[in-house]
Scaffold this motif. Sequence first.
Motif, PDB file in Angstrom:
ATOM      1  N   ASP A  34      -1.859  14.701  88.691  1.00 40.18           N
ATOM      2  CA  ASP A  34      -2.901  15.477  87.510  1.00 40.18           C
ATOM      3  C   ASP A  34      -3.338  16.509  88.217  1.00 40.18           C
ATOM      4  O   ASP A  34      -3.803  17.522  87.438  1.00 40.18           O
ATOM      5  N   LYS A  43      -3.001  15.714  78.318  1.00 42.11           N
ATOM      6  CA  LYS A  43      -3.493  14.518  78.682  1.00 42.11           C
ATOM      7  C   LYS A  43      -3.218  14.244  80.228  1.00 42.11           C
ATOM      8  O   LYS A  43      -2.216  14.629  80.664  1.00 42.11           O
ATOM      9  N   SER A  46      -2.670   9.875  84.772  1.00 40.79           N
ATOM     10  CA  SER A  46      -2.943   8.481  85.184  1.00 40.79           C
ATOM     11  C   SER A  46      -3.654   7.571  83.977  1.00 40.79           C
ATOM     12  O   SER A  46      -3.846   6.671  83.958  1.00 40.79           O
ATOM     13  N   ASP A  47      -3.581   8.366  82.877  1.00 38.24           N
ATOM     14  CA  ASP A  47      -3.920   7.691  81.889  1.00 38.24           C
ATOM     15  C   ASP A  47      -3.064   7.156  80.609  1.00 38.24           C
ATOM     16  O   ASP A  47      -3.100   6.496  79.775  1.00 38.24           O
ATOM     17  N   GLN A  48      -1.638   7.775  81.153  1.00 34.89           N
ATOM     18  CA  GLN A  48      -0.867   7.316  80.262  1.00 34.89           C
ATOM     19  C   GLN A  48      -0.096   6.047  80.623  1.00 34.89           C
ATOM     20  O   GLN A  48      -0.089   5.319  81.836  1.00 34.89           O
TER      21      GLN A  48
END
Length: 465
Positions: A34, A43, A46-48
């Motif tokens: 990231d 986006k 780490s949020d995927q």
Amino acid sequence: MINQSTICAISTAAGHGAIAIIRLSGEQALKICDQVFQAKSKKLLSDQKANTVHFGDLMDGKELVDEVLVSVFKAPHSYTGENSAEIACHGAPYIQQRILQVLLKAGARMAKPGEYTQRAFLNGKMDLSQAEAVADLIASSSASAHKVALQQMRGGFSSEIANLRGRLLHFISMIELELDFGEEDVEFADRTQLQALVTEIETAINKLVNSFELGNAIKNGVPVAIVGNTNVGKSTLLNALLKEEKAIVSDIEGTTRDVIEDTINLGGVTFRFIDTAGIRTTLDKIENMGIERTFQKMRQAQIVMLLIDANCPIDMLNESIAKVNETIDRGHQKLIVCLNKVDLCKDANAIAEQLVGMGADDKLMFISAKEQTNTDELTTELLKVVNMDTLNEQDVIVTNARHFEALNSALGSITRVNDGLVNMIPTDFLAQDIRECLHFLGEITGDISSDEVLGNIFKNFCIGK
């Protein structure tokens, strides 16, 4: 679990290519990505969701390094069992090195040889024999080697070992219980059942031990020694089989003074052909050294291909067969006798009838190395020795020398258990031999291992795997 540092490495082959893959693994793998990756979707990786691929820019500060694809894997569902990312970039070595430098600045460190697979083992994603099969799969150079390595990587060998250990563990627990109640003279482990199990396990381990000869040949190539007197056409035959001018061919006796080796893939099996110095009596010191190496290679070969000139006197032909018989191990080596130069011979069949000293399992071939007559039939005969067609997906073949050594030790232990049951030796001696057998079987899968063993195994892996 091992240390939580995040590692990175180039996983594709060195040099220029259309694309290259750079891998990261560790708890902070996605957060490090990231810091340097800007997805077109804006986006954070780490949020995927896991097992997704994202397109974007790989940045060094404000400078664009490359447009890349990043695959996201989340613990425990990844190769290493950790958070992981794979960056697919353009394959220029400069780009690959720049991306590595960016990742190192962001907090990753360079992976050691085999560290990804080592983490997979330590995190319970595979056992030690499967990890070693990964290296064998990468190094496989023939269809047979690929088939055996793939079967082992998928757990075929591991399942066999786990089954043997599991059944022995049940009985050792009963025997240990007997020892705890030694003064009361009780018997928890049925000796008849134990005898049957031990005999079955001894047979199974012995089968695995015996498979190593084939497994080693599949992995490293079947060694074939081409031997015979001087000027019988050994180098010409080697060149014909390899389909290239590998060895010098001359009418002068003693041209080949050293061992010449090369490999070729025939029918999915790798053969390692060894052209040796001609066997004869000579005062030439260098040539004699080559002849001594001929006998050494003859003893080491799985197949000995004796080449004899069909036009020589019959007593010389029989003398050549007798010399080979004095050297080879009839129980473990295959002998193929090749009557060469049949294109110049009037009646090869009549000569063949006068040959003595050939065993029932020996094969007689009529060839002309120069004209390449019947060389295809010779290739077919070589493949029959390995006979990969008899193998199926369930066959367990031992290809690893470390496994072979451990199995040999386990076989010695279980044989002592069998003998002990027959001779009714005390229970504590039986228990010790069973424990030893369990120990050696555990060494194969990594249930019992040391840092030294792990270091020796994984140091031979390529970086990035």
